[in-house]
Design a protein around this motif. Structure first.
Motif, PDB file in Angstrom:
ATOM      1  N   MET A  81      -6.339   4.628   1.084  1.00 33.33           N
ATOM      2  CA  MET A  81      -4.963   4.285   1.429  1.00 33.33           C
ATOM      3  C   MET A  81      -4.644   2.850   1.019  1.00 33.33           C
ATOM      4  SD  MET A  81      -7.307   3.999   3.969  1.00 33.33           S
ATOM      5  CE  MET A  81      -7.217   5.545   4.859  1.00 33.33           C
ATOM      6  N   ASP A  82      -3.351   2.503   0.965  1.00 35.37           N
ATOM      7  CA  ASP A  82      -2.946   1.125   0.666  1.00 35.37           C
ATOM      8  C   ASP A  82      -3.133   0.221   1.877  1.00 35.37           C
ATOM      9  OD1 ASP A  82      -2.175   1.789  -1.928  1.00 35.37           O
ATOM     10  OD2 ASP A  82      -0.196   2.440  -1.251  1.00 35.37           O
ATOM     11  N   LYS A  83      -2.877   0.776   3.065  1.00 33.64           N
ATOM     12  CA  LYS A  83      -2.954  -0.029   4.285  1.00 33.64           C
ATOM     13  C   LYS A  83      -3.441   0.854   5.427  1.00 33.64           C
ATOM     14  CE  LYS A  83       0.467  -2.782   5.235  1.00 33.64           C
ATOM     15  NZ  LYS A  83       1.809  -3.295   5.666  1.00 33.64           N
ATOM     16  N   LEU A  84      -4.278   0.290   6.272  1.00 31.96           N
ATOM     17  CA  LEU A  84      -4.740   0.966   7.476  1.00 31.96           C
ATOM     18  C   LEU A  84      -4.000   0.375   8.671  1.00 31.96           C
ATOM     19  CD1 LEU A  84      -6.704   2.948   8.858  1.00 31.96           C
ATOM     20  CD2 LEU A  84      -8.299   1.029   9.113  1.00 31.96           C
ATOM     21  N   ILE A  85      -3.172   1.218   9.306  1.00 31.88           N
ATOM     22  CA  ILE A  85      -2.395   0.791  10.477  1.00 31.88           C
ATOM     23  C   ILE A  85      -3.045   1.384  11.709  1.00 31.88           C
ATOM     24  CG2 ILE A  85      -0.119   0.772  11.555  1.00 31.88           C
ATOM     25  CD1 ILE A  85       1.067   1.288   8.796  1.00 31.88           C
ATOM     26  N   ILE A 145      -8.183  -2.595   0.781  1.00 30.17           N
ATOM     27  CA  ILE A 145      -7.213  -1.969   1.668  1.00 30.17           C
ATOM     28  C   ILE A 145      -6.752  -3.002   2.691  1.00 30.17           C
ATOM     29  CG2 ILE A 145      -6.840  -0.152   3.386  1.00 30.17           C
ATOM     30  CD1 ILE A 145      -9.061   1.449   2.021  1.00 30.17           C
ATOM     31  N   THR A 146      -5.463  -3.228   2.767  1.00 36.46           N
ATOM     32  CA  THR A 146      -4.941  -4.154   3.774  1.00 36.46           C
ATOM     33  C   THR A 146      -4.889  -3.453   5.125  1.00 36.46           C
ATOM     34  OG1 THR A 146      -2.654  -3.519   3.290  1.00 36.46           O
ATOM     35  CG2 THR A 146      -3.566  -5.385   2.072  1.00 36.46           C
ATOM     36  N   ARG A 147      -4.704  -4.211   6.187  1.00 36.29           N
ATOM     37  CA  ARG A 147      -4.662  -3.604   7.510  1.00 36.29           C
ATOM     38  C   ARG A 147      -3.568  -4.248   8.348  1.00 36.29           C
ATOM     39  NH1 ARG A 147      -9.738  -3.655  10.680  1.00 36.29           N
ATOM     40  NH2 ARG A 147      -8.310  -2.670  12.145  1.00 36.29           N
ATOM     41  N   HIS A 148      -3.110  -3.482   9.316  1.00 35.72           N
ATOM     42  CA  HIS A 148      -2.083  -3.964  10.247  1.00 35.72           C
ATOM     43  C   HIS A 148      -2.374  -3.365  11.611  1.00 35.72           C
ATOM     44  CE1 HIS A 148       1.864  -5.452  11.519  1.00 35.72           C
ATOM     45  NE2 HIS A 148       1.982  -4.314  12.178  1.00 35.72           N
TER      46      HIS A 148
END
Length: 255
Positions: free
Chosen positions: A37-41, A62-65
């Motif tokens: 994924m692009d980002k893990l929320i 992968i960025t995260r939020h």
């Protein structure tokens, strides 16, 4: 269980866990299954912010939020999970599913939702949005969760060591899901009634007339025990009884 939801596709993936520390394994499994994924929320759970998870995210860029503490509504997956949980509770009460099968039922409902048109997606299928393909839904039309089915007993010299424990030509089982990674496109998971084993099988038949007929069960006066799936942060208040005529899978066609 660990639930993953696609932010744009709404595809749901459910993985069972014995301990919270297995979260990183489910993360790798969903990446292997769907792609990175692009980002893990996620929420502010410690297990989702561990050093091992950070190493995986760094390696795959992968960025995260994270949502604020006690503000779970900031996590998009919570909204989709509420629908998943509501549908699962409905099915478990409709079919009087034993509580210990909650994970299998949760995974089956997720598979059904992934192959069912979604209004917020313009009545497209979530898996179709994710893959760009026209999905074949034939597998959904064969059996309903916890249907009684029969399949041919595997050949074995010693019946006690095989599936089932009685010398019969067929094994009685319950349908509990789809075997996506085994056999051809119409392969299912069944739970044997006698030995409680999960078997992946493609050739089986539904039980005789009346056994899986919900209308006949209702006329007979059978009242299913209420079983509910709960989240960790939910109160202990009992949910209202779910009526069969309020099935979340059935679209209201009235004017």
């Amino acid at each position: 269980a660990q639930v993953y939801v696609g932010r744009r596709s709404l595809v749901i993936d459910v993985f069972g866990m014995s301990t919270d520390s297995q979260f990183v394994n489910t993360l790798l499994d969903v990446i292997r299954k769907r792609g990175a994924m692009d980002k893990l929320i996620s929420d502010s759970a410690k297990v989702e912010a561990s050093q091992r998870v950070d190493e995986v995210l760094r390696a795959l860029i992968i960025t995260r939020h994270r949502s604020e503490r006690d503000y779970q509504h900031q996590n998009f997956a919570e909204h989709r999970y509420n629908h998943l949980k509501r549908n699962t509770n409905f099915v478990m009460n409709l079919r009087n599913v034993p509580p210990e099968l909650w994970l299998l039922c949760l995974q089956w409902v997720a598979d059904v939702m992934n192959l069912t048109s979604e209004r917020s997606l313009g009545y497209r299928v979530p898996l179709g949005v994710l893959t760009g393909q026209t999905m074949d839904i034939s597998i959904l039309l064969m059996f309903f969760f916890y249907d009684v089915v029969y399949f041919t007993r595997p050949k074995s010299k010693d019946y006690s060591g095989g599936v089932g424990n009685e010398k019969t030509s067929e094994v009685r089982a319950w349908f509990v899901g789809f075997a996506w990674d085994c056999g051809h496109a119409l392969t299912f998971k069944v739970l044997t009634c006698d030995t409680r084993q999960i078997v992946e099988i493609s050739q089986m038949r539904a039980a005789g007339d009346g056994i899986n007929n919900l209308r006949l069960d209702s006329k007979a006066g059978e009242v299913p025990t209420k079983n509910f799936i709960w989240s960790n942060r939910e109160d202990d208040d009992e949910l209202p009884t779910i009526q069969a005529d309020n099935a979340p899978f059935v679209e209201d066609k009235t004017d």
